[in-house]
Write a protein that holds these residues in place. Structure first.
Motif, short mmCIF file in Angstrom:
data_model
loop_
_atom_site.label_atom_id
_atom_site.label_comp_id
_atom_site.label_asym_id
_atom_site.label_seq_id
_atom_site.Cartn_x
_atom_site.Cartn_y
_atom_site.Cartn_z
N PRO A 95 -35.39 53.03 -34.00
CA PRO A 95 -36.21 53.67 -32.96
C PRO A 95 -36.57 55.11 -33.29
O PRO A 95 -37.55 55.63 -32.78
CB PRO A 95 -35.32 53.59 -31.71
CG PRO A 95 -34.45 52.40 -31.96
CD PRO A 95 -34.16 52.43 -33.43
N GLN A 110 -35.44 57.11 -24.42
CA GLN A 110 -36.25 56.46 -25.45
C GLN A 110 -37.50 57.29 -25.74
O GLN A 110 -37.91 57.42 -26.90
CB GLN A 110 -36.62 55.04 -25.01
CG GLN A 110 -35.42 54.10 -24.99
CD GLN A 110 -35.72 52.75 -24.36
OE1 GLN A 110 -36.79 52.54 -23.79
NE2 GLN A 110 -34.77 51.84 -24.44
N GLU A 118 -34.97 54.67 -20.33
CA GLU A 118 -36.35 54.84 -20.76
C GLU A 118 -36.70 56.29 -21.04
O GLU A 118 -37.47 56.58 -21.97
CB GLU A 118 -37.29 54.27 -19.70
CG GLU A 118 -37.19 52.75 -19.56
CD GLU A 118 -38.18 52.21 -18.55
OE1 GLU A 118 -38.95 53.02 -17.98
OE2 GLU A 118 -38.19 50.99 -18.35
N PHE A 173 -28.85 55.69 -24.49
CA PHE A 173 -30.06 55.24 -25.18
C PHE A 173 -29.96 53.75 -25.50
O PHE A 173 -30.89 52.98 -25.25
CB PHE A 173 -30.23 56.06 -26.46
CG PHE A 173 -31.38 55.61 -27.32
CD1 PHE A 173 -32.67 56.04 -27.06
CD2 PHE A 173 -31.16 54.77 -28.41
CE1 PHE A 173 -33.73 55.63 -27.87
CE2 PHE A 173 -32.21 54.35 -29.21
CZ PHE A 173 -33.50 54.78 -28.93
#
Length: 209
Positions: A169, A131, A128, A123
């Motif tokens: 995130p 994510q 991607e 990550f």
């Protein structure tokens, strides 16, 4: 004979955070601990809240996806089936199986070798697909947070456990979803943050207990 006390890890984590972490300046606090399982510990007026049957905070076993995956508790679509280290590892293994170019292959020789540490490293290396997985986990967690806001109106919610290592995130979609799914006046007053005790939160909570 020495006295002994027994609590579950989420409740003890809340006590640890209340005593030694972010909760030191709050009388009310919720710690959502997300690791292999998902649960919440609730501190009200400076005391752990257990509920009438000591089950307060069992948010991991509330259905969040109708007709979802089977949960270890015997029900289907529980929060824990989509918000837990087991759920994330399972999704990462599928990504590795289906994408030969996945960053995951740099950190694990086989899909079976993937664990939470591998997922975190891939990550952070910019995968991607992962994510997107973490963002979706954050949204589910934000929905659970919205229910906590509506039920308890506690203005400090702390995320702990192995998934807390994903940091901002993870937090940002939690905040966005919580604002969209709960009363704005309450959500805007609610602060969500990562526990500052790290992996020691349960040990610190046991000491506090």
């Amino acid at each position: 004979e020495a006295p002994a006390a027994v609590d579950n890890d989420s409740q003890v984590a809340a006590l640890g955070e209340y005593t030694f972490g972010h909760g030191q300046d709050s009388s009310n606090l919720v710690v959502v601990k997300v690791g292999r399982g998902t649960g919440a510990g609730i501190v009200l007026n400076g005391r752990l809240h257990y509920g009438d049957g000591s089950g307060a905070g069992e948010i991991g076993h509330v259905t969040i996806i109708k007709d979802g995956e089977a949960c270890l508790c015997g029900h289907f679509g529980c929060l824990e089936t989509v918000v837990s280290s087991r759920a994330i590892v399972k999704q990462a293994q599928l990504i590795a199986q289906n994408d030969p170019n996945s960053v995951l292959h740099q950190f694990a020789t086989t899909p079976e070798a993937i664990n939470t540490d591998v997922v975190l490293r891939a990550f952070e290396a910019g995968d991607e697909a992962l994510q997107a997985v973490i963002a979706q986990v954050g949204r589910y967690l934000g929905l659970a947070g919205a229910n906590l806001v509506g039920a308890l109106n506690i203005q400090r919610i702390v995320i702990a456990g192995s998934l807390a290592r994903f940091g901002q995130p993870l937090l940002e979609p939690v905040r966005q979803e919580m604002r969209q799914q709960s009363l704005g006046a309450l959500a805007n007053e609610t602060h969500i943050e990562i526990a500052n005790l790290g992996a020691d939160i349960v040990i610190m909570g046991a000491a506090a207990l």
